[in-house]
Design a protein around this motif. Structure first.
Motif, PDB file in Angstrom:
ATOM      1  N   GLU A 220       0.881  -1.108  -0.167  1.00 30.39           N
ATOM      2  CA  GLU A 220      -0.054  -0.081  -0.216  1.00 30.39           C
ATOM      3  C   GLU A 220       0.957   1.051   0.077  1.00 30.39           C
ATOM      4  O   GLU A 220       1.980   0.930   0.622  1.00 30.39           O
ATOM      5  N   LEU A 221       0.831   2.494  -0.993  1.00 28.05           N
ATOM      6  CA  LEU A 221       1.332   3.065  -0.639  1.00 28.05           C
ATOM      7  C   LEU A 221      -0.028   4.264  -1.116  1.00 28.05           C
ATOM      8  O   LEU A 221      -0.876   4.952  -0.807  1.00 28.05           O
ATOM      9  N   TYR A 222       0.246   5.492   0.116  1.00 31.55           N
ATOM     10  CA  TYR A 222      -0.887   6.435   0.123  1.00 31.55           C
ATOM     11  C   TYR A 222      -0.349   7.797   0.661  1.00 31.55           C
ATOM     12  O   TYR A 222       1.446   7.941   0.902  1.00 31.55           O
ATOM     13  N   ILE A 223      -0.775   8.330  -0.787  1.00 33.04           N
ATOM     14  CA  ILE A 223      -0.149  10.226  -1.343  1.00 33.04           C
ATOM     15  C   ILE A 223      -0.307  11.284   0.229  1.00 33.04           C
ATOM     16  O   ILE A 223      -1.665  11.312  -0.657  1.00 33.04           O
ATOM     17  N   GLY A 224      -0.055  11.910   0.465  1.00 36.78           N
ATOM     18  CA  GLY A 224      -0.707  13.254   1.885  1.00 36.78           C
ATOM     19  C   GLY A 224       0.051  13.699   0.312  1.00 36.78           C
ATOM     20  O   GLY A 224       0.043  15.147   0.549  1.00 36.78           O
ATOM     21  N   GLY A 225      -1.082  14.552  -0.648  1.00 37.13           N
ATOM     22  CA  GLY A 225      -0.431  15.711  -1.897  1.00 37.13           C
ATOM     23  C   GLY A 225      -1.730  16.958  -1.078  1.00 37.13           C
ATOM     24  O   GLY A 225      -1.080  17.696  -0.640  1.00 37.13           O
ATOM     25  N   ASN A 226      -2.455  17.273  -2.005  1.00 26.80           N
ATOM     26  CA  ASN A 226      -2.905  18.088  -1.659  1.00 26.80           C
ATOM     27  C   ASN A 226      -3.623  18.662  -0.422  1.00 26.80           C
ATOM     28  O   ASN A 226      -4.078  19.492   0.394  1.00 26.80           O
ATOM     29  N   VAL A 227      -4.505  17.421   0.224  1.00 28.54           N
ATOM     30  CA  VAL A 227      -5.119  17.719   1.733  1.00 28.54           C
ATOM     31  C   VAL A 227      -4.119  18.375   2.527  1.00 28.54           C
ATOM     32  O   VAL A 227      -4.374  19.008   3.403  1.00 28.54           O
ATOM     33  N   THR A 228      -3.308  17.806   2.251  1.00 33.32           N
ATOM     34  CA  THR A 228      -2.424  18.004   3.476  1.00 33.32           C
ATOM     35  C   THR A 228      -2.310  20.443   3.295  1.00 33.32           C
ATOM     36  O   THR A 228      -1.657  20.446   4.198  1.00 33.32           O
ATOM     37  N   ASN A 229      -2.352  20.137   2.832  1.00 29.93           N
ATOM     38  CA  ASN A 229      -2.594  22.439   2.120  1.00 29.93           C
ATOM     39  C   ASN A 229      -3.758  22.747   3.200  1.00 29.93           C
ATOM     40  O   ASN A 229      -3.697  23.814   3.604  1.00 29.93           O
ATOM     41  N   TYR A 230      -4.695  21.690   2.971  1.00 26.02           N
ATOM     42  CA  TYR A 230      -5.570  22.773   3.636  1.00 26.02           C
ATOM     43  C   TYR A 230      -5.946  22.547   5.503  1.00 26.02           C
ATOM     44  O   TYR A 230      -7.252  23.571   5.227  1.00 26.02           O
TER      45      TYR A 230
END
Length: 379
Positions: A220-230
């Motif tokens: 499993e690979l989880y990417i914390g992209g745009n959500v972390t900016n909010y």
């Protein structure tokens, strides 16, 4: 806002269940990044601090300070991770900036960067971070596979994969901070701060390592992209922290609250907003939270992901994603990933108040933390 009962139960059960394992690699550290996994029942089997947004010395120094604040130097091993990207150099980084535009934040590649710490004055384990990661994964592969959490460049993880390819199948999976998508409009129309927070510096500093890691084939690979900016500080959060402490003076006069001091500063969000360094989003902390408490994820998207590694491309070091039916099938390697779109924001902010107001200083001796209530005087 009250802490949700299900998450309280999960946190309370930590002492009665076998701890999950996580190995953390980052280019610096703060208290939430350390404590949220512990709060969620993880055992941190290693901290590897690497070059990236900070120099290797500064990454190590900040991590050592956090471990010292919480009296955890004896039970959480600290390692030196990658000290430079795989291929990228200071010269090529700035050459690409000249050709295609420079990010606002350039981390340890910033011209004139000066270390704040002397690496010779920092106590850490002499095993290189990549080897420590391999050792941890191999040690627990049959009993409690190690989750890897990487929030800076992917270089240390890529080094480990190149030395020991079975790392990918023997680890539990990977969570990363980085991987923004569809941020060109924000970069084109925003001010310097908005351009900064929408720039994927973690991948840009070492695109080749990021491509190796993101396409390696994790369980499993989880990417914390745009959500972390909010998820960002606010006056409401400041007020809650100050109220819980019993006043701003209590925070400012107690060294144990150094992590809260770094969030609240003056206690006035409007004043802090004049200095954007004090109001950056809770990037890495958000990834820590949804790794430790996946129930807070409210929306996610499965994708096939890759990183542009063409130097003569304006998108060098940026994440590219496809739906499964439309991804390249030859000549361009991709990997399965899950992009987190949203989480329970209120629960995340509750974490900040819950985690940083616990007393963690006996954790290495007892495996437990205790409430600070009634102990604030004298800190």
């Amino acid at each position: 806002m009250k802490f949700t009962s299900s998450l309280l139960a999960a946190a309370a059960s930590v002492a009665t269940v076998a701890a999950k394992k996580v190995f953390i690699d980052n280019d610096g550290l703060n208290g939430l990044q350390l404590l949220i996994p512990l709060y969620g029942g993880y055992e941190i089997v290693g901290l590897s601090m690497s070059f990236g947004s900070s120099s290797s010395a500064d990454s190590l120094g900040t991590a050592y300070d956090v471990l010292t604040t919480y009296n955890m130097t004896s039970c959480i091993p600290l390692y030196l991770g990658a000290q430079q990207p795989l291929i990228q150099t200071n010269d090529t980084f700035h050459l690409h900036n000249t050709l295609f535009g420079a990010p606002v934040w350039q981390g340890a590649f910033t011209p004139g960067y000066v270390d704040s710490y002397d690496i010779n004055n920092i106590t850490y384990n002499d095993t290189p971070g990549a080897l420590a990661l391999i050792d941890a994964v191999k040690k627990y592969k049959d009993t409690d596979p190690v989750m890897i959490w990487a929030a800076g460049m992917m270089t240390t993880v890529a080094q480990a994969i190149s030395i020991y390819p079975k790392l990918v199948e023997e680890a539990a999976g990977l969570y990363i901070m980085g991987g923004y998508v569809d941020t060109q409009m924000a970069q084109a129309t925003g001010n310097a701060f908005q351009v900064d927070v929408n720039t994927d510096i973690n991948l840009i500093q070492d695109p080749e390592a990021a491509q190796i890691v993101l396409t390696a084939g994790w369980k499993e690979l989880y990417i914390g992209g745009n959500v972390t900016n909010y998820l960002v500080p606010s006056q409401e959060l400041y007020d809650r922290i100050i109220e819980k402490a019993g006043g701003l003076d209590v925070l400012n006069n107690n060294t144990y609250f150094s992590e809260l001091q770094s969030i609240v500063v003056s206690g006035n969000y409007t004043e802090n907003a004049a200095d954007t360094e004090n109001i950056l989003p809770f990037w890495d902390e958000v990834v820590s939270a949804f790794m430790a408490f996946p129930d807070i994820i409210t929306s996610s998207t499965p994708v096939l992901a890759s990183v542009d590694t063409s130097f003569y491309s304006p998108f060098y070091g940026q994440l590219r994603i496809w739906g499964a039916d439309f991804a390249p099938t030859a000549g361009y390697k991709t990997g399965n990933a899950t992009i987190v779109n949203s989480i329970k924001d209120a629960v995340f902010y509750d974490f900040i108040l819950s985690v940083l107001f616990e007393d963690w200083r006996q954790f290495c001796d007892t495996g437990k933390y205790s409430c600070l209530k009634g102990k604030l005087n004298g800190y």
